[in-house]
Design an enzyme around this catalytic site. Structure first.
Site, PDB file in Angstrom:
ATOM      1  N   HIS A  67      -9.629   2.648   0.272  1.00 40.12           N
ATOM      2  CA  HIS A  67      -8.191   2.326   0.229  1.00 40.12           C
ATOM      3  C   HIS A  67      -7.902   1.453  -0.997  1.00 40.12           C
ATOM      4  O   HIS A  67      -7.855   0.226  -0.904  1.00 40.12           O
ATOM      5  CB  HIS A  67      -7.836   1.596   1.523  1.00 40.12           C
ATOM      6  CG  HIS A  67      -6.384   1.285   1.710  1.00 40.12           C
ATOM      7  ND1 HIS A  67      -5.375   1.749   0.886  1.00 40.12           N
ATOM      8  CD2 HIS A  67      -5.755   0.548   2.672  1.00 40.12           C
ATOM      9  CE1 HIS A  67      -4.207   1.299   1.329  1.00 40.12           C
ATOM     10  NE2 HIS A  67      -4.408   0.562   2.401  1.00 40.12           N
ATOM     11  N   CYS A  97       0.816  -1.227   0.000  1.00 41.49           N
ATOM     12  CA  CYS A  97       0.000   0.000   0.000  1.00 41.49           C
ATOM     13  C   CYS A  97       0.846   1.273   0.000  1.00 41.49           C
ATOM     14  O   CYS A  97       0.294   2.374  -0.020  1.00 41.49           O
ATOM     15  CB  CYS A  97      -1.006   0.003   1.142  1.00 41.49           C
ATOM     16  SG  CYS A  97      -0.310  -0.201   2.777  1.00 41.49           S
TER      17      CYS A  97
END
Length: 395
Positions: A349, A93
């Site tokens: 996200h 991420c």
């Protein structure tokens, strides 16, 4: 703060743009990851086209896509021409932020003058994979080899909250803040200038003004916390956790891209720009991956010659309220400047894009403000890594 090097040739960010962020399985679900990235690449390329510079490379972060070098596929789909190369990177991420960092390093080294960088992720269309020996579904990459802790991010966030004494109430309050601020920003058109319409979608799917602490308190804990004193290490003992679906992010689809070039080019184009002052990647305890942004931010601040109190803007990936609050506590940040228009809890996200989304949001906040203080973007990463970047508005 003393500028480093020649500002005219220092790497800067211009034309930061993103798609709307869609909850997996909803508005953007039919679009492959290259189809998400291509329209944003095309829009950024068109914005910087008056410079007359060729695009030296396209650098995109991605975690779960189909392979085949997403950046090159998306660049071709965007109509950039077959002479424009592309490279795809994976730092989980933190990938989108790392893509910008790598582009900036190449500008700073004189290996090109115009790069398009960012990230893209389609949780909706990510291919299903299976382990060859067992036939079991491959649900995520290993973050660490056998013999090292390799927790899923959710249980790790719950453990971090327990170790750092971050209460359920504090996590829910942060989640409510994220939704309230994102919903208000959306209602007031704050996001409109940074979103490229893709697939007829130009509005973030997830923010809910109604997601207040009363509603969040109804969510059941998502995990059990592992006892630190249990001799049968790794076995859940039924302790009630504090991480819930409400104070966590959602799986999402989206892309974010920006141009990385020189200060001289930004001035020639007459575009607002953020100068990249310092950046850092660090390793940390793989058992507590949610804390990884803290050492990276600390190192970036040291390289920039700054203290946390000198920051005016902060964007940290809100994968879980627990981990964001742990990082904030570790760095003694002013929480009022973090995610001023909400973060990933409210927006979503899209893993490989999220680090680049931080920079789009940071740029939007800094360009709209008279506050000349620098900004920080930072991500905690599965497996115990962190990445951070310090930027300042170019005058």
């Amino acid at each position: 703060m003393t500028p480093v090097g020649d500002v005219r040739s220092a790497p800067v960010i211009v034309a930061p743009l993103r798609t709307a962020i869609g909850t997996a399985g909803r508005g953007l679900a039919a679009l492959t990851v290259d189809a998400l990235a291509a329209p944003v690449l095309a829009e950024v390329a068109a914005t910087v086209a008056p410079s007359g510079l060729p695009i030296d490379d396209v650098v995109l972060g991605n975690c779960m896509g189909p392979g085949g070098d997403l950046a090159r596929v998306a660049a071709l789909r965007a109509g950039l021409g077959d002479s424009v190369p592309g490279v795809t990177i994976d730092r989980q991420c933190g990938s989108g932020l790392d893509a910008v960092m790598q582009a900036a390093a190449r500008v700073g080294a004189g290996q090109g003058e115009l790069f398009l960088a960012g990230g893209a992720e389609s949780a909706s269309t990510a291919p299903h994979r299976f382990w060859p020996e067992s036939g079991d579904r491959y649900t995520r990459a290993p973050f660490a080899p056998v013999g090292f802790p390799d927790p899923d991010m959710g249980p790790a966030a719950d453990r971090l909250a327990a170790l750092r004494g971050i209460s359920r109430e504090r996590q829910d309050a942060w989640a409510a803040r994220s939704h309230a601020r994102a919903a208000a920003a959306q209602s007031n058109g704050v996001f409109d200038g940074e979103i490229v319409e893709v697939g007829g979608i130009a509005r973030d799917d997830r923010p809910r003004a109604s997601m207040d602490v009363t509603r969040l308190a109804r969510f059941a804990p998502a995990f059990a916390v592992v006892s630190e004193t249990d001799p049968d290490a790794g076995a859940a003992v039924g302790t009630t956790g504090t991480v819930t679906a409400g104070n966590s992010c959602g799986f999402s689809d989206g892309a974010a891209v920006m141009a990385v070039t020189t200060g001289r080019t930004a001035r020639d184009l007459g575009l607002p720009a953020l100068r990249i002052v310092a950046a850092a990647v660090t390793g940390s305890d793989p058992a507590l991956p949610g804390l990884g942004a803290a050492p990276a931010a600390r190192l970036a601040l040291t390289r920039a010659g700054l203290a946390p109190a000198e920051l005016g803007f902060v964007e940290i990936t809100e994968a879980f309220a627990a981990q964001l609050l742990a990082v904030s506590d570790e760095l003694a940040l002013d929480e009022s400047i973090i995610s001023g228009d909400g973060g990933a809890i409210a927006l979503g996200h899209p893993w490989g894009a999220s680090g680049a989304v931080l920079l789009v949001r940071l740029a939007a906040r800094m360009f709209a403000s008279d506050d000349a203080r620098p900004g920080l973007a930072a991500c905690s990463i599965g497996g115990g890594q962190g990445i951070a970047m310090i930027v300042e508005r170019m005058q």
